[in-house]
Design an enzyme around this catalytic site. Structure first.
Site, PDB file in Angstrom:
ATOM      1  N   CYS A  89       0.837  -1.196   0.000  1.00  0.00           N
ATOM      2  CA  CYS A  89       0.000   0.000   0.000  1.00  0.00           C
ATOM      3  C   CYS A  89       0.881   1.259   0.000  1.00  0.00           C
ATOM      4  O   CYS A  89       2.001   1.245   0.499  1.00  0.00           O
ATOM      5  CB  CYS A  89      -0.915   0.003   1.224  1.00  0.00           C
ATOM      6  SG  CYS A  89      -2.106   1.377   1.227  1.00  0.00           S
ATOM      7  N   ASP A 149       0.477   3.757   1.775  1.00  0.00           N
ATOM      8  CA  ASP A 149       0.462   4.345   3.116  1.00  0.00           C
ATOM      9  C   ASP A 149       1.886   4.705   3.595  1.00  0.00           C
ATOM     10  O   ASP A 149       2.777   3.851   3.600  1.00  0.00           O
ATOM     11  CB  ASP A 149      -0.173   3.346   4.098  1.00  0.00           C
ATOM     12  CG  ASP A 149      -0.578   4.002   5.404  1.00  0.00           C
ATOM     13  OD1 ASP A 149      -1.772   3.963   5.736  1.00  0.00           O
ATOM     14  OD2 ASP A 149       0.314   4.551   6.102  1.00  0.00           O
ATOM     15  N   HIS A 178      -2.211  -4.086   4.943  1.00  0.00           N
ATOM     16  CA  HIS A 178      -2.026  -3.664   6.337  1.00  0.00           C
ATOM     17  C   HIS A 178      -3.360  -3.397   7.016  1.00  0.00           C
ATOM     18  O   HIS A 178      -4.330  -2.995   6.381  1.00  0.00           O
ATOM     19  CB  HIS A 178      -1.095  -2.451   6.431  1.00  0.00           C
ATOM     20  CG  HIS A 178      -1.647  -1.185   5.864  1.00  0.00           C
ATOM     21  ND1 HIS A 178      -2.130  -0.157   6.647  1.00  0.00           N
ATOM     22  CD2 HIS A 178      -1.808  -0.764   4.590  1.00  0.00           C
ATOM     23  CE1 HIS A 178      -2.542   0.834   5.875  1.00  0.00           C
ATOM     24  NE2 HIS A 178      -2.362   0.497   4.621  1.00  0.00           N
TER      25      HIS A 178
HETATM   26 CO    CO Z   1      -3.393   1.259   3.058  1.00  0.00          CO
END
Ligand code: CO
Length: 209
Positions: free
Chosen positions: A42, A44, A98
Site C-alpha cells: 500500500c 500508506d 495492512h
Molecule cells: Co493502506
C-alpha cells in the site's frame, strides 16, 4: 510546511554517512541491481517496505498503490512485475496489505469519494465475494482488518493468474508468491500462510499451458 532545503541537507548528510561507512557503497549500487524480492504494498506512508523488513537500498524492488491491488489491466503494476520477473529474476514476490488501511476502510463505506471509488471497486469485489463472512463480524475495525487480509489473498491470486507469472513457471523459473499483512499498531508482520509457487495451486480456469 517544511523547507525543501531541509530535504537536500538531510540527503547530503545521509549520502556522506554512507560513503564514510563504505566508500564503495554508491559505486556498487550503481552497477548492480539484483533485488531479492518484489514487494507490492500500500502507498500508506506509515509502511516503508525496506525498513519494516530490515532491507538496504538495492534489496527490494517495490510497487505501491492504494490498497496494494494487482489489477489485470493495470499497465503500471504489470510492467513492474514483468521487469522484476523477466529482467531482475526475483525469486519471490510479496503482496503486503495492512490493518487500518484507509483504502480498505473507504471501500466499506457508502460515501462517494470521486475517481478513487473506481480503483477501490476492486476491493468492493473482494467484499462482495466474502459478503457473508464479513457481515458476521460485528466490530467494524475487525471487519476492515479481515477485508484487508482477504484483499491480500485476492491480489496473490491475481498475481498468479498473470501471463508474466505463468510464463515464468512454464520456463521452469523458481518464483514464489506470498501474502502478508502488517499491523500499524505494533509494527509487526503477519504471515497469512498464502504461498504459491506452482500452477497446480491455481484454479483450472485461470491456468494456461
Ligand atoms: Co493502506
Amino acid at each position: 510546511m517544511r523547507s525543501l532545503h531541509e530535504y537536500f541537507d538531510a540527503n547530503r548528510v545521509w549520502a556522506g554517512d554512507k560513503v564514510r561507512e563504505d566508500p564503495e557503497y554508491f559505486h556498487r549500487l550503481q552497477h548492480v541491481h539484483r533485488p531479492e524480492m518484489l514487494w507490492i504494498g500500500c502507498s500508506d506512508a506509515r509502511l516503508p517496505p525496506n525498513e519494516v523488513i530490515g532491507r538496504q537500498p538495492g534489496e527490494l524492488f517495490v510497487h505501491r498503490n492504494v490498497a496494494n491491488l494487482v489489477v489485470h489491466s493495470d499497465l503500471n503494476c504489470l510492467s513492474v512485475l514483468q521487469y522484476a520477473v523477466e529482467v531482475l529474476g526475483v525469486p519471490s514476490i510479496v503482496v503486503c496489505g495492512h490493518y487500518g488501511c484507509g483504502g480498505i476502510q473507504t471501500a466499506l463505506e457508502r460515501k462517494p469519494h470521486g475517481l478513487i471509488d473506481n480503483w477501490l471497486r476492486h476491493v468492493r469485489d473482494v467484499h462482495m465475494a466474502h459478503e457473508q463472512e464479513l457481515a458476521a463480524i460485528a466490530d467494524p475495525v475487525a471487519r476492515t482488518d479481515r477485508l484487508a487480509e482477504l484483499n491480500v489473498k485476492a491480489q496473490v491470486a491475481n498475481l498468479c493468474h498473470t501471463t508474466i507469472v505463468q510464463d515464468a513457471w512454464r520456463r521452469g523459473q523458481a518464483l514464489a508468491i506470498h501474502g502478508w499483512v502488517y499491523a500499524l499498531g505494533d509494527g509487526l508482520l503477519r504471515d497469512l500462510d498464502l504461498h504459491v509457487e506452482h500452477p497446480d495451486q491455481i484454479p483450472e480456469p485461470y491456468r494456461m499451458d
